[in-house]
Design a protein around this motif. Structure first.
Motif, short mmCIF file in Angstrom:
data_model
loop_
_atom_site.label_atom_id
_atom_site.label_comp_id
_atom_site.label_asym_id
_atom_site.label_seq_id
_atom_site.Cartn_x
_atom_site.Cartn_y
_atom_site.Cartn_z
N GLY A 192 0.79 -1.22 0.00
CA GLY A 192 0.00 0.00 0.00
C GLY A 192 0.82 1.27 0.00
O GLY A 192 0.28 2.36 0.20
N ALA A 193 2.13 1.15 -0.24
CA ALA A 193 2.98 2.34 -0.31
C ALA A 193 2.90 2.95 -1.70
O ALA A 193 2.91 2.24 -2.70
CB ALA A 193 4.43 1.98 0.01
N LEU A 194 2.82 4.26 -1.77
CA LEU A 194 2.74 4.97 -3.03
C LEU A 194 4.03 4.79 -3.82
O LEU A 194 5.12 5.04 -3.31
CB LEU A 194 2.49 6.46 -2.78
N LYS A 195 3.93 4.33 -5.06
CA LYS A 195 5.08 4.21 -5.96
C LYS A 195 5.11 5.33 -6.98
O LYS A 195 6.17 5.79 -7.35
CB LYS A 195 5.06 2.86 -6.71
N SER A 196 3.94 5.75 -7.45
CA SER A 196 3.90 6.80 -8.46
C SER A 196 2.51 7.43 -8.51
O SER A 196 1.51 6.74 -8.28
CB SER A 196 4.25 6.20 -9.83
N LEU A 197 2.48 8.71 -8.81
CA LEU A 197 1.23 9.42 -9.00
C LEU A 197 1.47 10.47 -10.08
O LEU A 197 2.46 11.19 -10.02
CB LEU A 197 0.78 10.12 -7.71
N ALA A 198 0.60 10.51 -11.07
CA ALA A 198 0.70 11.51 -12.13
C ALA A 198 -0.70 12.00 -12.46
O ALA A 198 -1.63 11.21 -12.59
CB ALA A 198 1.36 10.93 -13.37
N ALA A 199 -0.82 13.31 -12.60
CA ALA A 199 -2.09 13.92 -13.01
C ALA A 199 -1.81 14.76 -14.24
O ALA A 199 -0.96 15.66 -14.21
CB ALA A 199 -2.66 14.77 -11.89
N GLU A 200 -2.51 14.45 -15.33
CA GLU A 200 -2.33 15.21 -16.55
C GLU A 200 -2.85 16.64 -16.39
O GLU A 200 -3.75 16.89 -15.58
CB GLU A 200 -3.07 14.55 -17.71
N ASP A 201 -2.29 17.53 -17.19
CA ASP A 201 -2.80 18.90 -17.23
C ASP A 201 -4.28 18.85 -17.59
O ASP A 201 -4.69 18.11 -18.48
CB ASP A 201 -2.05 19.72 -18.27
N GLY A 202 -5.07 19.63 -16.87
CA GLY A 202 -6.50 19.70 -17.15
C GLY A 202 -7.33 18.66 -16.42
O GLY A 202 -8.55 18.62 -16.58
N THR A 203 -6.69 17.83 -15.60
CA THR A 203 -7.44 16.85 -14.82
C THR A 203 -8.35 17.59 -13.85
O THR A 203 -7.93 18.55 -13.20
CB THR A 203 -6.48 15.94 -14.03
N SER A 204 -9.59 17.14 -13.76
CA SER A 204 -10.53 17.83 -12.89
C SER A 204 -10.20 17.59 -11.41
O SER A 204 -9.49 16.66 -11.05
CB SER A 204 -11.97 17.40 -13.20
N LEU A 205 -10.74 18.45 -10.59
CA LEU A 205 -10.50 18.43 -9.15
C LEU A 205 -10.88 17.09 -8.53
O LEU A 205 -11.89 16.50 -8.89
CB LEU A 205 -11.32 19.56 -8.49
N ARG A 206 -10.08 16.60 -7.64
CA ARG A 206 -10.30 15.39 -6.84
C ARG A 206 -10.08 14.08 -7.59
O ARG A 206 -10.41 13.02 -7.09
CB ARG A 206 -11.68 15.39 -6.18
N ARG A 207 -9.55 14.14 -8.81
CA ARG A 207 -9.28 12.90 -9.55
C ARG A 207 -8.23 12.05 -8.84
O ARG A 207 -8.31 10.82 -8.87
CB ARG A 207 -8.86 13.19 -10.98
N ALA A 208 -7.26 12.68 -8.18
CA ALA A 208 -6.24 11.90 -7.46
C ALA A 208 -6.88 11.11 -6.32
O ALA A 208 -6.55 9.93 -6.12
CB ALA A 208 -5.14 12.81 -6.93
N GLU A 209 -7.80 11.73 -5.60
CA GLU A 209 -8.46 11.03 -4.50
C GLU A 209 -9.30 9.86 -5.02
O GLU A 209 -9.35 8.78 -4.40
CB GLU A 209 -9.33 11.99 -3.69
N ILE A 210 -9.96 10.07 -6.15
CA ILE A 210 -10.77 8.99 -6.73
C ILE A 210 -9.87 7.85 -7.19
O ILE A 210 -10.15 6.67 -6.92
CB ILE A 210 -11.65 9.52 -7.88
N ALA A 211 -8.78 8.19 -7.88
CA ALA A 211 -7.84 7.16 -8.33
C ALA A 211 -7.25 6.40 -7.13
O ALA A 211 -7.14 5.17 -7.16
CB ALA A 211 -6.73 7.79 -9.17
#
Length: 145
Positions: A37-56
């Motif tokens: 459960g340790a984070l290895k990678s996170l990427a958000a493209e330009d223009g990603t809507s708010l809270r997409r990281a939390e949903i992912a």
């Protein structure tokens, strides 16, 4: 047996995003966790809507927590909504998102290496990108189908 290295996680993310661009999808957020459960990678493209990281994160966390691809969790939510609601309450509101797009990562022997969660387009398209990334990194994807 290989572990989920940073390099493999970066390959997964790059391929998932490349797949999204080839399909002209909406901007995505991609989260990769290892088996613990340790984070290895996170990427958000330009223009990603708010809270997409939390949903992912919720898609990937839910898959790891229950040992099921989030497509299977979505099916379980329909059949047993009280169970999924109880688990969501226990693990927290952003730790279980019961829709496709959370995919377990397994090695060729079936050993759990981690999970990827993607959010930004339809859940089915998110899942397609996750599977493409996992396979490009040399692993097997478990969607819960």
């Amino acid at each position: 047996m290989p572990d989920l290295t940073l390099s493999a996680a970066q390959t997964l993310v790059a391929t998932a995003l490349q797949t999204a661009r080839e399909r002209d999808l909406k901007p995505l957020c991609v989260v990769v966790y290892d088996a613990r459960g340790a984070l290895k990678s996170l990427a958000a493209e330009d223009g990603t809507s708010l809270r997409r990281a939390e949903i992912a994160r919720g898609k990937a966390n839910g898959a790891l927590a229950l040992g099921l691809g989030s497509r299977a969790i979505a099916k379980r939510a329909e059949a047993q909504p009280e169970f999924v609601a109880a688990v969501s309450h226990l693990v927290g509101p952003d730790a279980l998102v019961p829709v496709p797009g959370g995919v377990l990562i397994r090695d060729v022997e079936g050993r759990l290496l981690g999970a990827v969660g993607i959010s930004g387009d339809t859940s089915d398209n998110d899942e397609i990108c996750a599977v493409a990334g996992i396979e490009a990194a040399g692993f097997r994807a478990e969607t819960g189908a």
